[in-house]
Design an enzyme around this catalytic site. Structure first.
Site, PDB file in Angstrom:
ATOM      1  N   LYS A  22       0.436  -1.531   0.032  1.00 44.74           N
ATOM      2  CA  LYS A  22      -0.480  -0.185   0.085  1.00 44.74           C
ATOM      3  C   LYS A  22       1.051   1.225  -0.041  1.00 44.74           C
ATOM      4  O   LYS A  22       0.728   1.965  -1.011  1.00 44.74           O
ATOM      5  CB  LYS A  22      -0.764   0.487   1.100  1.00 44.74           C
ATOM      6  CG  LYS A  22      -1.897   1.868   1.446  1.00 44.74           C
ATOM      7  CD  LYS A  22      -2.524   0.729   2.446  1.00 44.74           C
ATOM      8  CE  LYS A  22      -1.920   1.419   3.833  1.00 44.74           C
ATOM      9  NZ  LYS A  22      -1.200   3.225   4.213  1.00 44.74           N
ATOM     10  N   ASN A  23       1.899   1.459   0.281  1.00 43.85           N
ATOM     11  CA  ASN A  23       2.404   2.222   1.385  1.00 43.85           C
ATOM     12  C   ASN A  23       3.511   2.778  -0.266  1.00 43.85           C
ATOM     13  O   ASN A  23       4.117   3.342  -0.113  1.00 43.85           O
ATOM     14  CB  ASN A  23       3.376   2.683   2.632  1.00 43.85           C
ATOM     15  CG  ASN A  23       3.021   3.013   3.526  1.00 43.85           C
ATOM     16  OD1 ASN A  23       1.313   3.029   3.573  1.00 43.85           O
ATOM     17  ND2 ASN A  23       2.631   2.915   5.152  1.00 43.85           N
ATOM     18  N   CYS A 117      -4.551  12.978  13.165  1.00 46.80           N
ATOM     19  CA  CYS A 117      -5.372  11.565  13.399  1.00 46.80           C
ATOM     20  C   CYS A 117      -4.834  10.612  14.521  1.00 46.80           C
ATOM     21  O   CYS A 117      -4.324  11.294  15.208  1.00 46.80           O
ATOM     22  CB  CYS A 117      -5.024  10.956  11.876  1.00 46.80           C
ATOM     23  SG  CYS A 117      -3.512   9.865  12.226  1.00 46.80           S
ATOM     24  N   ARG A 122       1.064  14.612  12.996  1.00 44.16           N
ATOM     25  CA  ARG A 122       1.248  14.540  11.485  1.00 44.16           C
ATOM     26  C   ARG A 122       1.384  15.721  11.274  1.00 44.16           C
ATOM     27  O   ARG A 122       0.824  15.786  10.185  1.00 44.16           O
ATOM     28  CB  ARG A 122       0.497  13.686  11.284  1.00 44.16           C
ATOM     29  CG  ARG A 122       0.277  12.713  12.025  1.00 44.16           C
ATOM     30  CD  ARG A 122      -0.746  11.207  11.067  1.00 44.16           C
ATOM     31  NE  ARG A 122       0.420  10.382  10.083  1.00 44.16           N
ATOM     32  CZ  ARG A 122       0.240   9.167   9.485  1.00 44.16           C
ATOM     33  NH1 ARG A 122      -0.965   8.519   9.463  1.00 44.16           N
ATOM     34  NH2 ARG A 122       1.358   8.897   8.297  1.00 44.16           N
ATOM     35  N   ASP A 309       4.987   0.985  11.884  1.00 46.01           N
ATOM     36  CA  ASP A 309       3.752  -0.047  11.780  1.00 46.01           C
ATOM     37  C   ASP A 309       3.376  -0.843  12.109  1.00 46.01           C
ATOM     38  O   ASP A 309       1.943  -2.320  11.708  1.00 46.01           O
ATOM     39  CB  ASP A 309       3.384   0.454   9.946  1.00 46.01           C
ATOM     40  CG  ASP A 309       3.501   1.917   9.247  1.00 46.01           C
ATOM     41  OD1 ASP A 309       3.162   2.461  10.189  1.00 46.01           O
ATOM     42  OD2 ASP A 309       3.927   1.718   7.885  1.00 46.01           O
ATOM     43  N   ARG A 401      -9.044  -0.373   5.709  1.00 42.84           N
ATOM     44  CA  ARG A 401      -7.534   1.253   4.111  1.00 42.84           C
ATOM     45  C   ARG A 401      -6.010  -0.085   4.171  1.00 42.84           C
ATOM     46  O   ARG A 401      -5.314   0.522   3.212  1.00 42.84           O
ATOM     47  CB  ARG A 401      -7.363   1.862   5.594  1.00 42.84           C
ATOM     48  CG  ARG A 401      -8.536   2.290   5.766  1.00 42.84           C
ATOM     49  CD  ARG A 401      -7.924   3.551   6.848  1.00 42.84           C
ATOM     50  NE  ARG A 401      -7.184   4.303   6.046  1.00 42.84           N
ATOM     51  CZ  ARG A 401      -5.643   4.834   6.737  1.00 42.84           C
ATOM     52  NH1 ARG A 401      -6.058   5.043   8.416  1.00 42.84           N
ATOM     53  NH2 ARG A 401      -4.911   5.116   6.771  1.00 42.84           N
TER      54      ARG A 401
END
Ligand code: EPU
Length: 422
Positions: A22-23, A117, A122, A309, A401
């Site tokens: 994803k990233n 978030c 952030r 993560d 997500r």
């Protein structure tokens, strides 16, 4: 708003294929803005964040289609609305990474300030400063970052380090902008994450001239234009690490296909340290836990350190050792929303600032818990696999997500997860 019912404890066995990252996909999707024409990206996962990024690109003027083999085709021939809308960027912070490429291509960009978030404030000050160093005029208006460079960007030596080290998407933004700047840019203290390496490799395939890829010093010779590209994104090291932790927390043996162990040395080191075996095999590995696991200390850091993560997932895992572990979060010091939820499942976690002391318990006990962000919800799923009883995880949209149908991947391995739409 879906919820998961997870029956535990279970043992897992079998093999699972890891998706594309994803990233890595998100900034690479943004990079297609730089090269008018149709680019084709392989292994882009089917995730809600990817769909949101797709919507963002469509609003700019791009056309997106999924080919028959799942490839994501992005036609960026026309970009006539260089605006990153608040409604999308507030839901997917990575939307900020269209700022650099839009500015480089159109000479102007308006992108919503992402805001905070569940994992912290952030800020994006380093993104903005980096682009200003390249000559952009930037101001804020009505919550939007307005960036202008009517006469183009100019290469420069830029230091990108901040109080928490390098910035992944900040590096992506400045790197993408610098590919079309006039002259040479040096990004010092660039993020070295494999996702940035993948982006840089993709940009070079588009015709960019980037050297020092994978190191904290990226050297970019600006070019006049880039060409559309066919590119396959790397496997998702965070999904792989989550499945490794799943094997470990359930005392199981799992085969992971399509995972690059070289990107995961810090994670594998911690697993071996606590008594889990990770053996390279084909294009992936075999992860086995046969005996009890030992406590360990983990400090999250920018790559090649232990990834933030995977902090939540490893906290769930370490909560079942015989002893005390210490987890220090050095990337997002507030990224601990899962602590209270795991404690509801009878974990024994004590948070002191950016540190959590994990006192091992003999077992976790199922409870209704609430997902607060993507990786925190993965930790709750892992805890649910090992806990006695039926864990109910609400707000599953967080997990969607970043994990493609996680229950459809875990259930064939022996998990008992039911998704309920309420
Ligand atoms: N920071 C600043 N100023 C900035 C930018 C960042 O002070 O301008 C700080 C952040 O507050 C944080 C640290 O620098 O303390 C690192 O943040 P970074 O910018 O590297 O994070 P990011 O680029 O916004 C990406 C991933 C995150 C991952 C982090 C760290 C994507 C789409 N997101 O975010 O992934 O946690 O790098 O590795 O690539 C996730 O997938 O669940 C996720 C949150």
């Amino acid at each position: 708003m879906d919820i998961f019912h997870i029956e535990g404890p279970v043992r897992l066995s079998g093999s699972v294929s890891i998706n594309g990252s994803k990233n890595a996909s998100l900034p690479i999707m943004a990079a297609t803005i730089l090269a008018p024409g149709e680019s084709s990206l392989k292994s882009v996962p089917h995730l809600s964040d990817i769909s949101l990024c797709g919507q963002l690109l469509q609003q700019l003027g791009c056309k997106l289609t999924r080919g028959p083999d799942g490839d994501l085709c992005i036609d960026s021939t026309v970009i006539d609305n260089p605006v990153g809308d608040y409604e999308i960027v507030r839901r997917m912070r990575a939307g900020i990474c269209i700022l650099g490429p839009l500015l480089a291509r159109c000479g102007r960009a308006e992108v919503s300030m992402p805001g905070g978030c569940a994992i912290g404030d952030r800020p994006v000050n380093l993104h903005i400063r980096g682009l200003q160093e390249l000559g952009a005029q930037i101001h804020l208006k009505n919550g939007y970052i307005i960036a202008e460079a009517p006469n183009g960007l100019r290469g420069k030596d830029i230091f990108m380090g901040g109080p928490f080290g390098s910035t992944v998407l900040g590096t992506a933004n400045v790197l993408m902008a610098a590919t079309l700047a006039k002259g040479r840019t040096v990004i010092e203290s660039a993020a070295c994450e494999p996702e940035i390496t993948d982006l840089a490799n993709c940009l070079n395939k588009m015709g960019a001239k980037i050297k020092g890829i994978g190191s904290p010093r990226l050297i970019i010779e600006g070019v006049r234009q880039l060409q559309p590209v066919e590119f396959e994104v790397i496997p998702d090291r965070i999904e792989a690490g989550t499945f490794m932790a799943a094997a470990a927390i359930t005392a199981s043996e799992l085969r992971l296909k399509n995972c690059r162990l070289d990107d995961m040395m810090a994670v594998i080191d911690r697993l071996r340290n606590i008594g889990v075996t990770v053996d390279a095999e084909g294009d992936g590995c075999l992860v086995t836990r046969t005996g009890p696991i030992r406590p360990a200390d983990i400090t999250t850091q920018p790559y090649p350190g232990f990834p933030t993560d995977l902090q939540a997932q490893f906290m769930a895992l370490l909560s079942l050792t015989d002893g005390n572990s210490v987890i220090i979060e050095k990337v997002f010091p507030d990224r601990f929303m899962h602590v209270a939820e795991l404690n509801r499942m009878a974990a024994n976690l004590r948070k002191e600032g950016p540190v959590v002391i994990v006192a091992g318990v003999k077992k976790l006990i199922a409870a209704p818990v609430m997902a607060s962000d993507l990786r925190a919800s993965a930790a709750l799923v892992l805890a649910g696999l090992a806990a006695e009883g039926t864990t109910i995880v609400s707000r599953v949209y967080h997990i969607d997500r970043g994990y493609e149908k996680i229950e459809e991947k875990l259930n064939p391995l022996g998990a008992k997860i039911t998704r309920q739409s309420i």
